[in-house]
Design an enzyme around this catalytic site. Structure first.
Site, short mmCIF file in Angstrom:
data_model
loop_
_atom_site.label_atom_id
_atom_site.label_comp_id
_atom_site.label_asym_id
_atom_site.label_seq_id
_atom_site.Cartn_x
_atom_site.Cartn_y
_atom_site.Cartn_z
N HIS A 5 5.98 4.85 2.26
CA HIS A 5 4.88 4.04 2.28
C HIS A 5 3.46 4.34 1.93
CE1 HIS A 5 6.94 0.04 2.59
NE2 HIS A 5 7.87 0.76 3.24
N ASP B 177 -14.13 -20.86 -12.64
CA ASP B 177 -14.87 -20.08 -13.76
C ASP B 177 -13.09 -19.64 -14.57
OD1 ASP B 177 -14.55 -16.98 -11.88
OD2 ASP B 177 -13.40 -18.39 -11.99
#
Lengths: 163, 733
Positions: free
Chosen positions: B250, B708
């Protein structure tokens, strides 16, 4: 007649699959064997209620001539099938459980003291280990009063039962 | 775990004799006791079965997720190979494969510079000064315990110092238990800060008297991954000879995209998160790969394979392997003859994509398991354009990068093996690259198995499964006595296997769910005998009875499983219908179990789980449409009517999120509608299903765009998440 035979075979087949599924959960090496110490768990998880003595006898039947510590599925299947088909080791109904507790509750108080229950469970019958006793107490006992209200305990355990 | 005494340990006492008497002769109290014991033991056995199944559920879902991730990644690799540079899909993801031109550490240092970041007066968190002292490190632990956040200036400074230190550490740390020091070894922490704090509380903070080894997987899943890293790094800086970190699977930015670490950092550090992640990417690649104690005990994260060779591993340029999922590109040299130290990274100074890299359309996309070798070859093809320069200069540069610990001889060897042959088709070149990469992936991803041999780990999609014979051979070959690894969650926090020659240690308690497992750590002295200390964080869990803890974990697992079932509804129904040709709506339970496994492929004991997943049946026949309705899954409230699109979203929730985050190149958490559309195109390509433009437009209509015109990834994923409720009938107090 033929129909009956067919449905009997179907039933047996289903029983076999059930047994196989339970066995596989504990078959960690994927080689159709389980540790003998898990056999009790497997048998009980299939809905049976054997006592320790009965379990011991069943294992003796299933074990190899020279015990290896492992049980093979080939030997487990026929014995277990018989157990399920003959409905050996029947479940214990709730009211019988309640009666059992009431027998121990000599003074009919509706509850058992910690010491009382511990004495019975660890000295009578097929005694509990300390670990088993602690676990039962953690589930059954009211920690503030150190009392076991067995009626509630029995109902709770029965509700819990996924059938 | 409580389990009933078995027949073989059964003690034949007087009770047995009495028990075999006819019932009436047994005193009532004893009869009652016998009954209660029998009943209770049955109950405990049931619990054990449920607990074991619950465990299987969590584990199989977890590993299936990892496999998914790797498949997705391989798919991207395939895209890179087979699509022209002009294709929009390829461009969306090319930045994660992109090589860059000039990238010296000096440039990176400038990019990561913290000096311009001001710490406001109002900031009430800890202040760090460098070189960092042990009281600083202890202060940091206290601060995080009190839920404070470290200012980004100090984060970047701390990470910068860590990076500098890691670059001079060897691939394999050698430590000793001299002076009767006991070494503490911790396994996976996965962002569970409370577990690290518990370990420090019970065992003490790291110091020269108290050396520690942390065996990888510090991040992902838990919510305090960054805090754990900061603590570990600060102690590493204070006690570089007594704190040892091993890289886990990980510690990999690609994996972090899916499993939560990327999201955590961006959420906590909105302004500087991207820089922090970039610096961490470098740090992860520079983490050592293993630790050896007294030349006898090998500690690494995942495991080994039949080809594991520690001598080879100690010589690799470990930082080339930025992600274990992707093999490194060959080194490229720019005009001045200096080589890149960090390939494939976003170059903050030079923006253009290297157009001279041509890909050869050579390989067909292969299946997931064979892919590792394919991927190797893929990356090595087409790396034709290189400016040759003197071997001496190359060596000099590498020595500078690799640190003083490597001898000239070592460097020479690794150079001969990897870069000296310019012919990309040379088999030797292929193999040594392949060798190194395989060694590293095996170390980080492998799992032990009970049978002899060594086979690819298809469940996780990376590394291998290795058997006891391989353990014996590898230990013998290196004159070692014990292998300590982590990587797999264990009920008790630790577990031996392979005749006690392999020890798994896992330090994140309650990993799957509150009450699911304990964590543990090892203390080991000069006798090299491991001693275990177990714990479970969260006071509440210790008060839970076995029954409650199993119940709780089980409900959580079943919820996760039901969500998965629901997500695969149409596939499951097709499968059921194959067993129901006359369309009665009913199938037998046996067929139900068969269909479940065929569709979900989780390897779960469906017949045993049946009682938990299926309610009433009519004569052993299940009404499957009704069953789906009763799964009690709350679908998101949406106007979207396209059921199959919805289902794709449920089924491939994680993949979708991963792709979003990859596409979100500036790590803003927002993507444009066009990028959104492209994501779907990519996903449909990967899944080889058709997702029409119309369906995507419908989807777009049903979601909220920001002012936006961008979509917030987190909001989107949450809005389309399945939520499993608890089934009413199994509600336990």
């Amino acid at each position: 007649m033929a129909e009956d035979k067919e449905s009997a075979e179907a039933i047996v087949s289903e029983v076999h699959k059930k047994i196989r599924a339970a066995f596989d959960v504990f078959d960690h090496e994927f080689n159709k064997t389980v540790d003998v110490r898990e056999i009790g768990t497997i048998i009980r998880s299939l809905g049976c209620f054997p006592n320790e003595g009965e379990l011991h006898d069943a294992i003796a039947e299933i074990e190899e001539e020279e015990p290896t510590g492992y049980i093979r599925f080939e030997k487990f299947l026929p014995t277990m099938t018989k157990v399920l088909m003959e409905r050996k080791f029947r479940p214990i109904p709730e009211d019988l459980m309640l009666q059992a507790f009431e027998v121990l509750d000599k003074q009919k108080k509706g509850h058992l003291e910690l010491e009382e229950l511990t004495k019975y469970m660890t000295q009578e019958g097929e005694p509990f280990t300390q670990e088993e006793m602690e676990e039962m107490l953690s589930a059954a006992m009211d920690p503030d009063k150190n009392l076991i209200f067995y009626k509630d305990f029995v109902s709770m355990m029965t509700v819990d039962d996924p059938r | 775990m409580t389990s009933s005494p078995t027949g073989i340990t059964y003690c034949k006492c007087l009770c047995v004799v009495i028990c075999s008497l006819p019932t009436l002769l047994i005193p009532p109290a004893m009869r009652a006791a016998l009954l209660i014991q029998r009943w209770y033991r049955q109950y405990v056995a049931r619990l054990e079965m449920r607990r074991r199944c619950t465990w299987n559920i969590f584990q199989s879902i977890e590993y299936a997720g990892e496999q998914d991730q790797i498949k997705l990644y391989n798919f991207f690799g395939y895209l890179m190979d087979h699509f022209t540079p002009a294709s929009s899909e390829r461009n969306l993801i090319s930045h994660i494969f992109r090589e860059n031109n000039i990238c010296h550490n000096v440039d990176w240092e400038r990019y990561f510079c913290y000096k311009s970041i001001e710490v406001p007066e109002l900031y009430s968190g800890p202040h760090l000064s460098f070189p960092i002292t042990c009281s600083n490190a202890a202060e940091l632990v206290e601060a995080f315990k009190n839920k404070q956040q470290l200012h980004s200036r100090y984060v970047l400074q701390l990470l910068g110092e860590t990076w500098r230190l890691l670059r001079i550490l060897p691939n394999i740390s050698q430590i000793s238990t001299c002076h009767n020091k006991e070494i503490t070894i911790c396994g996976d922490l996965h962002g569970h800060l409370e577990d690290l704090l518990l370990v420090f509380y019970k065992n003490g903070l790291p110091s020269s008297e108290k050396p520690y080894v942390f065996n990888g997987d510090f991040v992902d899943r838990g919510k305090d991954s960054l805090e754990i890293l900061l603590i570990l790094f600060s102690f590493l800086l204070v006690y570089p000879n007594d704190v040892h970190l091993n890289r886990g699977n990980h510690e990999d930015h690609i994996v972090n995209l899916r499993y939560g670490f990327t999201k955590e950092v961006l959420g906590k550090y909105r302004l500087h998160g991207k820089k922090i992640l970039k610096l961490l990417q470098k740090i992860f690649s520079w983490l050592p790969l293993a630790t050896v104690i007294d030349h006898k005990v090998l500690v690494l994260h995942g495991g080994i394979s039949d080809t594991t060779d520690l001598h080879l591993i100690s010589r690799v340029d470990r930082h080339k392997y930025v992600s274990a999922l992707r093999p490194p590109k060959r080194k490229r040299q720019n005009r001045s003859g200096m080589t890149d130290s960090d390939l494939e990274d976003d170059d903050p100074t030079a923006k253009s994509v290297d157009s001279s890299r041509r890909r050869v359309h050579s390989l067909t996309h292969s299946s997931s398991t064979g892919t590792r070798h394919e991927v190797q070859r893929r990356s090595l093809q087409g790396l034709n354009n290189r400016v040759t320069c003197s071997v001496e200069e190359e060596l000099k540069e590498r020595r500078r990068q690799a640190g003083l610990s490597q001898s000239y001889g070592d460097l020479r060897n690794s150079l001969t093996n990897s870069d000296s042959d310019p012919d990309p088709d040379s088999g030797e070149l292929l193999e040594s690259y392949g060798d190194e990469w395989k060694q590293i992936v095996d170390m980080l991803w492998s799992d032990p198995m009970p049978q002899d041999g060594c086979v690819p780990n298809e469940v996780r999609g990376g590394g291998c499964y290795w058997g006891p014979d391989v353990t014996e051979e590898v230990l013998r070959r290196h004159n070692l006595t014990l292998l300590i690894r982590s990587h797999e969650c264990k009920q008790e926090g630790y577990e031996f296997c392979h005749n006690r020659r392999v020890l798994t240690i896992f330090s994140a308690s309650n990993y799957y769910e509150v009450g699911s497992n304990r964590g543990a750590y090892i203390r080991m002295g000069p006798d090299l005998v491991p001693h275990f200390i177990q714990y479970q964080a969260n006071r509440a869990t210790r008060a839970l009875t076995l029954r409650q803890s199993v119940g709780r974990t089980e409900r959580s697992a079943l919820r996760a499983l039901r969500e998965k079932l629901f997500a695969h509804k149409s596939d499951l129904i097709s499968s059921f219908q194959e067993y129901d040709p006359e369309n009665t709506g009913l199938i037998s339970l046996g067929h139900w179990a068969g269909a479940m496994e065929a569709v979900l492929r989780l390897g779960l004991p469906w017949r045993v789980l049946r009682s938990q997943l299926v309610g009433d049946t009519l004569d052993g026949m299940l009404d499957y449409h009704l069953w789906f309705r009763e799964l009690a899954i709350t679908e998101p409230n949406t106007e979207l009517s396209n059921a199959s699109l919805l289902e794709t979203m449920y089924k491939h929730h994680s993949n979708l999120e991963t792709i979003f985050r990859i596409i979100d190149t500036d790590n803003s958490g927002l993507i444009s509608f066009e990028e959104f559309r492209q994501t779907w195109k990519l996903l449909s390509s990967h899944l080889q299903t058709e997702i029409s433009d119309e369906a995507i437009s419908d989807l777009a209509v049903s979601i909220d765009f920001n002012k936006d015109g961008s979509i917030d990834i987190n909001e989107f994923m949450e809005a389309f998440r399945l939520v499993g409720g608890d089934l009413l009938q199994n509600e336990v107090p």
